[in-house]
Design an enzyme around this catalytic site. Structure first.
Site, PDB file in Angstrom:
ATOM      1  N   ARG A 177       0.873  -1.186   0.000  1.00  0.00           N
ATOM      2  CA  ARG A 177       0.000   0.000   0.000  1.00  0.00           C
ATOM      3  C   ARG A 177       0.900   1.222   0.000  1.00  0.00           C
ATOM      4  NH1 ARG A 177       0.030   1.705   5.407  1.00  0.00           N
ATOM      5  NH2 ARG A 177      -0.031   0.035   6.956  1.00  0.00           N
ATOM      6  N   HIS A 192      -2.488   3.083   6.144  1.00  0.00           N
ATOM      7  CA  HIS A 192      -3.445   1.993   6.338  1.00  0.00           C
ATOM      8  C   HIS A 192      -4.857   2.537   6.182  1.00  0.00           C
ATOM      9  CE1 HIS A 192      -5.346  -1.571   8.022  1.00  0.00           C
ATOM     10  NE2 HIS A 192      -5.982  -0.794   8.880  1.00  0.00           N
ATOM     11  N   TYR A 248       6.136   5.016  11.003  1.00  0.00           N
ATOM     12  CA  TYR A 248       6.524   3.627  11.287  1.00  0.00           C
ATOM     13  C   TYR A 248       7.249   2.912  10.148  1.00  0.00           C
ATOM     14  CZ  TYR A 248       1.892   2.853   9.061  1.00  0.00           C
ATOM     15  OH  TYR A 248       0.823   2.866   8.218  1.00  0.00           O
TER      16      TYR A 248
END
Length: 356
Positions: free
Chosen positions: A253, A257, A266
């Protein structure tokens, strides 16, 4: 340790430079140009939906940017009688199965029409509970088997779902019952902020098929040619009673998210840059240009057509928002309980007092 990469080598037909490293198989150049046109529209929609959330027009939204080839390839071989059981990110797959694109906005907005699948379309409403739809997929496939319908069912989910108990129960059930089902995992590398390496100790998701006595496959999920050809083969086989199967489509992706998180917190920019170079749109565009099948003028037309389609979707979406807030009390009970009827009356009075 089992070498999952050796047991399940990555299937690829079109590399990231847009070079064929296999055959077009069941696809034609015309198929690929139509696919690219749709893919470009879906990318335009997805990016607009992101902006709509930032503007406060819709609620939390799960973008699918970067996963178009996997989702489109997953359903490329399905006919009108086959079933799709999608997760909450699979709007590209659902769109190809006949679900209007405004449903993605309804879903984000909590609109009551989000589950209104058009009549005759073999698609279940998008599931947000992680991995729950894998069991639903087994149920659908089992029903079609008992009815001797000879159809295929594809259930889609992310890599994070394979860490859930429902996934393993579904795999076991499907194996024992020998249902005509394809488990299609979009391994986009991250379960929100948790990388795949911290989700499991195995090297691949495909090798999990071994434990359940079914065949597994690992395919380049950013390579539409490879995914579509594999799904053509497996769909025919499950209709012939040879299923179930597990497919791991390795993709990424390119965004967050959902609109509620920031991937910059992250994961490394270098990793994102690597996958940007593997973008499914870019590689398909390179192939089409290399074959002399795509020009700058056609791209400009595709973009203007895509923008026009998105505006039509937004117009339908905005019109659908003109509903009474009292709809919150509808469509649950045939005979409304007294307590709920009282709440409805109080709410209606409040709405008249302050406005909807």
């Amino acid at each position: 340790m089992t070498d999952g990469n050796e047991m399940f080598p990555l299937i690829q037909r079109l590399d990231q430079d847009g070079k064929l490293v296999g055959e077009l198989g069941v696809l034609t150049a015309k198929d690929l140009k139509e696919t690219y046109t749709t893919m470009r529209f879906l990318r335009t929609f997805d990016e607009r939906a992101w902006n709509l959330q930032r503007q406060g027009v819709i609620g939390t939204y799960a973008p699918f940017k970067g996963q178009e080839a996997a989702q489109m390839g997953a359903v490329a071989a399905l006919d009108d009688r086959d079933w799709l059981v999608p997760t909450y990110r699979d709007w590209a797959a659902s769109y190809l199965r006949g679900v209007p694109m405004e449903h993605a906005l309804f879903f984000s907005k909590g609109h009551p029409s989000l589950g209104d699948i058009p009549a005759g379309k073999q698609v279940l409403p998008a599931q947000v509970v992680i991995a729950a739809q894998t069991l639903h997929g087994v149920g659908v496939a089992w029903a079609t088997k008992l009815r001797h319908e000879g159809v295929a069912t594809v259930v889609t989910f992310g890599d994070g779902a394979t860490s859930q108990g429902d996934f393993h129960e579904a795999m076991n059930f499907a194996s024992v019952l020998e249902v005509p089902l394809i488990f299609f995992c979009e391994n986009n590398q991250w379960a929100i902020s948790v990388p795949l390496s911290r989700q499991m100790h195995a090297e691949t998701i495909a090798q999990r098929s071994v434990a359940y006595g079914i065949e597994g496959f690992r395919v380049d999920g950013n390579d539409y040619v490879a995914v579509a050809n594999l799904m053509h083969e497996l769909s025919a086989r499950v209709r012939n009673g040879e299923g179930p199967f597990l497919v791991e489509a390795v993709t990424y992706r390119l965004g967050a998210h959902t609109t509620a998180d920031d991937p910059g917190k992250y994961r490394a920019v270098e990793e994102e840059d690597l996958w940007i170079r593997r973008d499914p749109l870019t590689r398909l565009e390179k192939w089409l240009r290399g074959e002399g099948l795509l020009s700058d003028e056609e791209l400009a037309t595709m973009d203007s057509d895509s923008e026009a389609k998105v505006e039509e979707i937004l117009a339908t979406f905005r019109e659908a928002l003109e509903i009474s807030p009292l709809v919150l009390f509808d469509n649950v009970y045939a005979d409304v309980p007294a307590g709920l009827a009282s709440q409805r009356a109080q709410f209606e009075a409040r709405v008249k007092e302050v406005g909807a």
